[in-house]
Each structure stands twice: as C-alpha cells, then as structure tokens.
Design a protein around this motif. Structure first.
Motif, mmCIF file in Angstrom:
data_model
loop_
_atom_site.group_PDB
_atom_site.id
_atom_site.type_symbol
_atom_site.label_atom_id
_atom_site.label_comp_id
_atom_site.label_asym_id
_atom_site.label_seq_id
_atom_site.Cartn_x
_atom_site.Cartn_y
_atom_site.Cartn_z
ATOM 1 N N LEU A 44 143.217 5.528 69.987
ATOM 2 C CA LEU A 44 143.374 6.955 69.755
ATOM 3 C C LEU A 44 144.132 7.244 68.481
ATOM 4 O O LEU A 44 144.041 8.337 67.929
ATOM 5 N N ASN A 45 144.893 6.237 67.975
ATOM 6 C CA ASN A 45 145.683 6.450 66.767
ATOM 7 C C ASN A 45 145.048 5.837 65.541
ATOM 8 O O ASN A 45 145.669 5.765 64.487
ATOM 9 N N ILE A 46 143.832 5.338 65.704
ATOM 10 C CA ILE A 46 143.169 4.675 64.583
ATOM 11 C C ILE A 46 142.043 5.545 64.066
ATOM 12 O O ILE A 46 141.228 6.028 64.836
ATOM 13 N N THR A 47 142.041 5.766 62.801
ATOM 14 C CA THR A 47 140.947 6.524 62.199
ATOM 15 C C THR A 47 139.788 5.589 61.912
ATOM 16 O O THR A 47 139.925 4.655 61.138
ATOM 17 N N LEU A 48 138.676 5.876 62.591
ATOM 18 C CA LEU A 48 137.522 5.002 62.430
ATOM 19 C C LEU A 48 136.764 5.343 61.159
ATOM 20 O O LEU A 48 136.660 6.489 60.780
ATOM 21 N N GLY A 49 136.217 4.330 60.560
ATOM 22 C CA GLY A 49 135.323 4.565 59.449
ATOM 23 C C GLY A 49 133.932 4.151 59.829
ATOM 24 O O GLY A 49 133.752 3.627 60.879
ATOM 25 N N ILE A 50 132.910 4.336 59.096
ATOM 26 C CA ILE A 50 131.579 3.885 59.548
ATOM 27 C C ILE A 50 131.087 2.852 58.628
ATOM 28 O O ILE A 50 130.792 2.250 58.375
ATOM 29 N N SER A 53 131.369 10.015 51.381
ATOM 30 C CA SER A 53 130.433 10.391 52.428
ATOM 31 C C SER A 53 130.596 9.422 53.585
ATOM 32 O O SER A 53 131.702 9.011 53.894
ATOM 33 N N SER A 54 129.506 9.043 54.216
ATOM 34 C CA SER A 54 129.515 8.066 55.300
ATOM 35 C C SER A 54 128.276 7.191 55.200
ATOM 36 O O SER A 54 127.288 7.551 54.549
ATOM 37 N N THR A 55 128.323 6.037 55.840
ATOM 38 C CA THR A 55 127.173 5.142 55.832
ATOM 39 C C THR A 55 125.958 5.804 56.478
ATOM 40 O O THR A 55 124.844 5.703 55.970
ATOM 41 N N ALA A 56 126.194 6.481 57.597
ATOM 42 C CA ALA A 56 125.083 7.156 58.272
ATOM 43 C C ALA A 56 124.465 8.214 57.378
ATOM 44 O O ALA A 56 123.236 8.357 57.311
ATOM 45 N N GLY A 57 125.311 8.968 56.665
ATOM 46 C CA GLY A 57 124.798 9.986 55.753
ATOM 47 C C GLY A 57 124.023 9.380 54.609
ATOM 48 O O GLY A 57 122.988 9.905 54.194
ATOM 49 N N MET A 58 124.516 8.251 54.084
ATOM 50 C CA MET A 58 123.819 7.573 52.999
ATOM 51 C C MET A 58 122.443 7.105 53.436
ATOM 52 O O MET A 58 121.443 7.296 52.737
ATOM 53 N N LEU A 59 122.394 6.475 54.595
ATOM 54 C CA LEU A 59 121.119 5.949 55.070
ATOM 55 C C LEU A 59 120.114 7.062 55.324
ATOM 56 O O LEU A 59 118.920 6.910 55.050
ATOM 57 N N SER A 60 120.596 8.186 55.828
ATOM 58 C CA SER A 60 119.722 9.335 56.051
ATOM 59 C C SER A 60 119.173 9.855 54.727
ATOM 60 O O SER A 60 117.978 10.149 54.599
#
Length: 306
Positions: free
Chosen positions: A7-13, A82-89
């Motif tokens: 809960l205290n960790i900021t996830l990245g993609i 941005s994000s990996t998901a956004g890049m792939l899209s």
C-alpha cells in the motif's frame, strides 16, 4: 524479516519511450502513395517534437533524458512521461494507420514478435549496449536459506524463453503462462534445483519490477521455489524501491536489475549492501525503435526544433 507494504509502494508499469503525432492534424498528412514519409526533415513537425516516455522511476526514462541532453540534434524535443500500456496502445494505433512513431523499446519483448520494428542507431551510446538482467539477494540470504540460494544462483534462461512466457501472457495470466513454461521445461528446472532439499513453508520475498519482462522471470522463479516448498510473495515495485528493499533486507531476492546501463545509478547507490549473483539473462537491449516502414535509421537523423 520485514515485508514490503504494497500500500506504500508506488507501482510503475517497464521500459518504453514514445514519440507520436497520433491524433494531430499533421499526422494525417504523412502518407504518400501508400508510404509513410517519416523523413528526417519533417518528422519532428509531424510529431510536434514530443517524446513520451514511461514512468519517471524507470531506468529507461533516465536514459531517455540523457539522450535528449547528449544529442544536439534533439534540441527542442520534449520528454513527456507516459506508461508502457499507453505506449503499446499508441504503437498499435500508429502501425495500423501507418503513421510515424518512435518508441524506446526493449528486447526481450513480445512487441518485436507482433510488429515489424527496428532499432535506430545510437552512435553516442546513450542507451548503452547489450544489457544483462542480473540476480541480486540480500546479505545473509545464503546462510539462512542455502538451498533457495542455490536455486536463485543457478536461475538462468534465454531471451527466447522469456519472450515465450511474455507472448503467452497476452491471452492468459503471467502466472498461468509461467506454470506452462515450467511444466514444458522440467529438464532445465531440474538443473536449477539439483541437490537441494524441499522445505515446509519457509517464506521468501521476491522483489521485481512491474513490466512484462520481470513479470515473466518473477513468476517462473516463484513457481519453481513454490514447488520446492517455499511460500513466495512476489512484489512489483519501481526499480529504486527494488534495490532499496534488497539492500535493507525487506526483500530477499530480485531477478529484475538491468545492467550495466539501465539501472546503473540505482546499482551504484546500493551495491555495497547487496549481493550480486550475476546474469540470469544476457542479450537484452534498450533503444529507440520505429516501425520498419519509416525512412529513418539513426537518432542522428532527427532534426532539432526550429
């Protein structure tokens, strides 16, 4: 041993930089007789000199920023995170419309199996050369869990193995894809576990990063350790948190560090407080990537903003 608080960790993609003019008026003028122009003289204008990267905590984002500083011909270009998901899209959309796009991609990755892509030459070497993915453990792990240590120290596979899991995970979960790979490759798994004793529920904190490459390796190692009787928690975090967790003993093992370039700054910061077991995969690579239909071959072919 302390456990990571998700809960205290900021996830990245993971790792990708995107330059795209999708949706802009100029992008609709990039075709000529069925071919994308994408020439160095007008590409910057078509893309509005915007470079969109992934998460700010990713090693590739740091390399991308350095690339903008080192190449004089990239003067005026902007990095938008941005994000990996956004890049792939965006990559998928651009390729379907034969529009220009530049991403900082990486291998192993299923996108190279899915699309016709090429790396741009990087004469200044700002993205580094061939990368390794290493295994690191906390100090004291070998003494406390010698059999688990042997397994993670022996863990090594090829890029094609990782890509097989990543590609399968486009239709099923990474856990299921990893289970299928382990079942299919029992001879290789037996080499990792040879001479080790099974245990009854000893806990291991496996720290990874939240990108497809590390989802693949993390889940495979998790399943192998669980088959030996360990209770494994797989925790995805940003790279700097991953190194910090191993250095402080909050995590036991990670098979996610990209070296010598991508995670170099984090490695230098924590190298005295971790144990580096060396490569678990060789032949990885990061760099600017474009669809093969684009008429550009090098980062130096891009033009500065006027």
């Amino acid at each position: 041993m302390k456990k990571l608080n998700l809960l205290n960790i900021t996830l990245g993609i993971f790792v990708t930089l995107l330059l795209t003019g999708c949706g802009s008026d100029s992008a609709t003028d990039t075709k000529n007789n069925g071919e994308v122009q994408g020439s160095s003289s007008n590409l910057g204008e078509q893309l509005n000199y915007k470079i969109t990267g992934i998460e700010p905590g990713a090693g590739t984002t740091e390399l991308a920023r350095n690339t903008l500083e080192e190449y004089e011909n990239l003067d005026g270009w902007e990095l938008l995170e941005s994000s990996t998901a956004g890049m792939l899209s965006s990559l998928d959309k651009a390729i379907k419309n034969e529009e220009p796009i530049i991403v900082t991609g990486w291998t192993p990755h299923w996108m190279f199996a899915n699309y016709d892509l090429k790396y741009l030459e990087d004469p200044k070497g700002t993205f580094g050369g061939i990368e390794n993915i290493n295994t690191i453990v906390r100090k004291g792990f070998k003494k406390e869990m010698p059999d688990a240590y042997k397994i993670v120290d022996r863990f090594y596979w090829e890029p094609k193995d990782m890509e097989e899991v990543m590609f399968a995970a486009q239709d099923i979960s990474f856990e299921e894809a990893a289970k299928n790979w382990v079942e299919k490759n029992q001879d290789q798994v037996a080499e990792w576990t040879e001479g080790t004793e099974k245990v009854d529920g000893k806990e291991i904190e496996l720290v990874s990063t939240p990108w497809d490459t590390e989802r693949a390796s993390g889940n495979v190692l998790k399943i192998v350790l669980e088959q030996q009787g360990y209770k494994v928690t797989l925790t995805p975090v940003d790279p700097v948190i991953m190194f910090q967790a191993i250095a402080t003993g909050e995590g036991d093992v990670s098979v996610a560090p990209w070296l010598p370039a991508t995670h170099a700054s984090f490695y230098e910061q924590y190298k005295e407080d971790i144990v580096d077991l060396g490569e678990n995969l060789t032949g990885a690579k990061i760099g600017m990537v474009v669809p093969k239909y684009m008429h550009i071959d090098s980062i130096e072919d891009l033009q500065p903003k006027e």
